[in-house]
Design a protein around this motif. Sequence first.
Motif, PDB file in Angstrom:
ATOM      1  N   ILE A  90       5.101  -4.593-111.289  1.00 19.65           N
ATOM      2  CA  ILE A  90       4.221  -4.924-110.482  1.00 19.65           C
ATOM      3  C   ILE A  90       4.033  -6.204-109.991  1.00 19.65           C
ATOM      4  CG2 ILE A  90       1.695  -4.732-109.664  1.00 19.65           C
ATOM      5  CD1 ILE A  90       1.622  -1.809-110.735  1.00 19.65           C
ATOM      6  N   GLU A  91       3.889  -6.901-111.373  1.00 21.20           N
ATOM      7  CA  GLU A  91       3.824  -8.395-111.167  1.00 21.20           C
ATOM      8  C   GLU A  91       4.922  -9.277-110.624  1.00 21.20           C
ATOM      9  OE1 GLU A  91       3.156 -12.264-114.700  1.00 21.20           O
ATOM     10  OE2 GLU A  91       3.345  -9.972-115.456  1.00 21.20           O
ATOM     11  N   TYR A  92       6.143  -8.808-110.525  1.00 21.22           N
ATOM     12  CA  TYR A  92       7.404  -9.450-110.220  1.00 21.22           C
ATOM     13  C   TYR A  92       7.938  -8.570-109.014  1.00 21.22           C
ATOM     14  CZ  TYR A  92       6.851 -12.129-114.592  1.00 21.22           C
ATOM     15  OH  TYR A  92       6.389 -12.653-115.606  1.00 21.22           O
ATOM     16  N   HIS A  93       6.977  -7.491-108.563  1.00 20.18           N
ATOM     17  CA  HIS A  93       7.741  -6.894-107.361  1.00 20.18           C
ATOM     18  C   HIS A  93       8.143  -7.737-106.205  1.00 20.18           C
ATOM     19  CE1 HIS A  93       7.961  -3.870-104.281  1.00 20.18           C
ATOM     20  NE2 HIS A  93       8.051  -2.807-105.192  1.00 20.18           N
ATOM     21  N   PRO A  94       9.233  -7.470-105.440  1.00 17.89           N
ATOM     22  CA  PRO A  94       9.531  -8.294-104.454  1.00 17.89           C
ATOM     23  C   PRO A  94       8.693  -8.454-103.292  1.00 17.89           C
ATOM     24  CG  PRO A  94      11.614  -6.988-105.024  1.00 17.89           C
ATOM     25  CD  PRO A  94      10.311  -6.671-105.942  1.00 17.89           C
ATOM     26  N   GLY A 140      11.089 -13.941-101.537  1.00 14.39           N
ATOM     27  CA  GLY A 140      11.894 -15.036-101.754  1.00 14.39           C
ATOM     28  C   GLY A 140      11.895 -15.829-102.760  1.00 14.39           C
ATOM     29  N   ASP A 141      11.116 -15.326-103.985  1.00 11.24           N
ATOM     30  CA  ASP A 141      11.270 -15.807-105.251  1.00 11.24           C
ATOM     31  C   ASP A 141      12.364 -15.189-106.115  1.00 11.24           C
ATOM     32  OD1 ASP A 141      10.355 -16.790-107.784  1.00 11.24           O
ATOM     33  OD2 ASP A 141       8.358 -16.797-107.587  1.00 11.24           O
ATOM     34  N   LYS A 142      13.264 -16.297-106.477  1.00 12.14           N
ATOM     35  CA  LYS A 142      14.622 -15.775-107.266  1.00 12.14           C
ATOM     36  C   LYS A 142      14.149 -15.711-108.723  1.00 12.14           C
ATOM     37  CE  LYS A 142      17.474 -15.321-103.841  1.00 12.14           C
ATOM     38  NZ  LYS A 142      18.261 -14.214-103.426  1.00 12.14           N
ATOM     39  N   GLU A 143      13.266 -16.492-109.136  1.00 15.50           N
ATOM     40  CA  GLU A 143      13.022 -16.406-110.484  1.00 15.50           C
ATOM     41  C   GLU A 143      12.170 -14.942-110.799  1.00 15.50           C
ATOM     42  OE1 GLU A 143      10.323 -18.756-114.127  1.00 15.50           O
ATOM     43  OE2 GLU A 143      10.618 -19.570-111.951  1.00 15.50           O
ATOM     44  N   ALA A 144      11.135 -14.686-109.775  1.00 15.53           N
ATOM     45  CA  ALA A 144      10.463 -13.267-110.018  1.00 15.53           C
ATOM     46  C   ALA A 144      11.458 -12.122-109.689  1.00 15.53           C
ATOM     47  CB  ALA A 144       9.415 -13.458-108.781  1.00 15.53           C
ATOM     48  N   PHE A 174      11.876  -9.297-112.443  1.00 11.84           N
ATOM     49  CA  PHE A 174      11.850  -7.950-112.019  1.00 11.84           C
ATOM     50  C   PHE A 174      12.910  -6.967-112.511  1.00 11.84           C
ATOM     51  CE2 PHE A 174      12.188  -4.425-108.759  1.00 11.84           C
ATOM     52  CZ  PHE A 174      11.003  -3.996-108.733  1.00 11.84           C
ATOM     53  N   LYS A 175      14.390  -7.426-112.523  1.00 15.72           N
ATOM     54  CA  LYS A 175      15.542  -6.994-112.731  1.00 15.72           C
ATOM     55  C   LYS A 175      15.674  -6.788-114.393  1.00 15.72           C
ATOM     56  CE  LYS A 175      18.486  -8.248-109.091  1.00 15.72           C
ATOM     57  NZ  LYS A 175      19.579  -9.059-108.649  1.00 15.72           N
ATOM     58  N   LEU A 176      15.101  -7.711-115.168  1.00 19.35           N
ATOM     59  CA  LEU A 176      15.268  -7.795-116.495  1.00 19.35           C
ATOM     60  C   LEU A 176      14.330  -6.909-117.070  1.00 19.35           C
ATOM     61  CD1 LEU A 176      15.533 -11.716-117.544  1.00 19.35           C
ATOM     62  CD2 LEU A 176      17.156 -10.061-117.857  1.00 19.35           C
TER      63      LEU A 176
END
Length: 376
Positions: free
Chosen positions: A29-33, A38-42, A46-48
């Motif tokens: 939820i924190e790093y959801h697109p 547009g945030d590549k780091e997030a 999210f993938k990790l």
Amino acid sequence: MKKDFYEILGIDKSASPEQIKKAYRKKAIEYHPDKNPGDKEAEEKFKLAAEAYEVLSDPDKKARYDQYGHAAFDGAGGFGGGGHMNMDDIFSQFGDIFGSAFGGGFGGFSGGFGGGGGQRRMKGSNLRIKVKLTLEEIANGVEKKVKVKRKVQAQGVTYKTCPTCNGSGQVTKVTNTILGRMQTSSPCHTCSGSGQIIDGKPSNADAQGMIMEDETVSIKIPAGVVDGMQLKVAGKGNDAPGGNSVPGDLIVAIEEVEHEKLKREGENLHYDLYISFPEAALGTSKDIDTVNGKVRIKLEEGIQSGKILRLKGKGIPSLNNYGSGDLLVHVNVWTPKTLNKEQKQFFEKMLEDEHFVPKPEKSDKSFFEKVKDMFS
């Protein structure tokens, strides 16, 4: 160097399945697109998090990760417990864990799902095969070519926009409640969320535009795998219908073929060597089977039954690249079961001979000490 899965989710190894799921949902939820457009780091975090959850939520994968670390899933040819996941994989497998936090949709990642729940990028089903490996192949690594029967999209299949959802992949339902009008979205039942349906197909294709084909797949298996381990070859499973679909994966289960003379124990190998009374008394040289051919060892005169000789580095390589195990040679002095008259007379004379009276030295370890040494 890959980051530790437990560290990614912010948990320790003793975490329960429910705690692992809760920790993943929090990170997802924190790093959801949708929250970080547009945030590549997030997106990478999210993938990790999804990769970590894929491994730690599966008891078998978690056990292998705890024992071997990332090396349990490393290997050429697209193997992995995660590592190769894209956004479509993540939403397809784990969307139900955090989807409700975003209005029931699949998120807003471009290229697959669309803002507010767009087209689903369909993924084909996985295929599973079993590959038998000898100890020699396990010790040295091997490339196997296997024939796989896959479902693939037939040549000439065409698609058109789904008339039910107009290509969005979602259908919206508005319900009047005492709290007002509530809107919910769900995958389109006509196209299963892909936004497309078949417009035309060749006669040899099934209703989904698929045909069966044989394909030879090359599988590079790293040294040190264990019986029961599952490796993944990405993209070599069944195709899925639709012009925006991705194929499933080929899951390869390892089956270790029992060796005629060598017994495996983790990264160590055991070999039972039988010698005669004369060989034990006089000393001898023997050829020993290893996973890399035969080696000759020398046995000193007076060697005792139960002696264990350790051949360093002649075992199985570690998946973590920490070197190789050892080959433990167990010496067994064979007692003849039948003797002729002359032989019996010889041993009867030797019954009282001082050279045949057992005189164990302090350096001669007992059976229990040897067992203790083996497990230490």
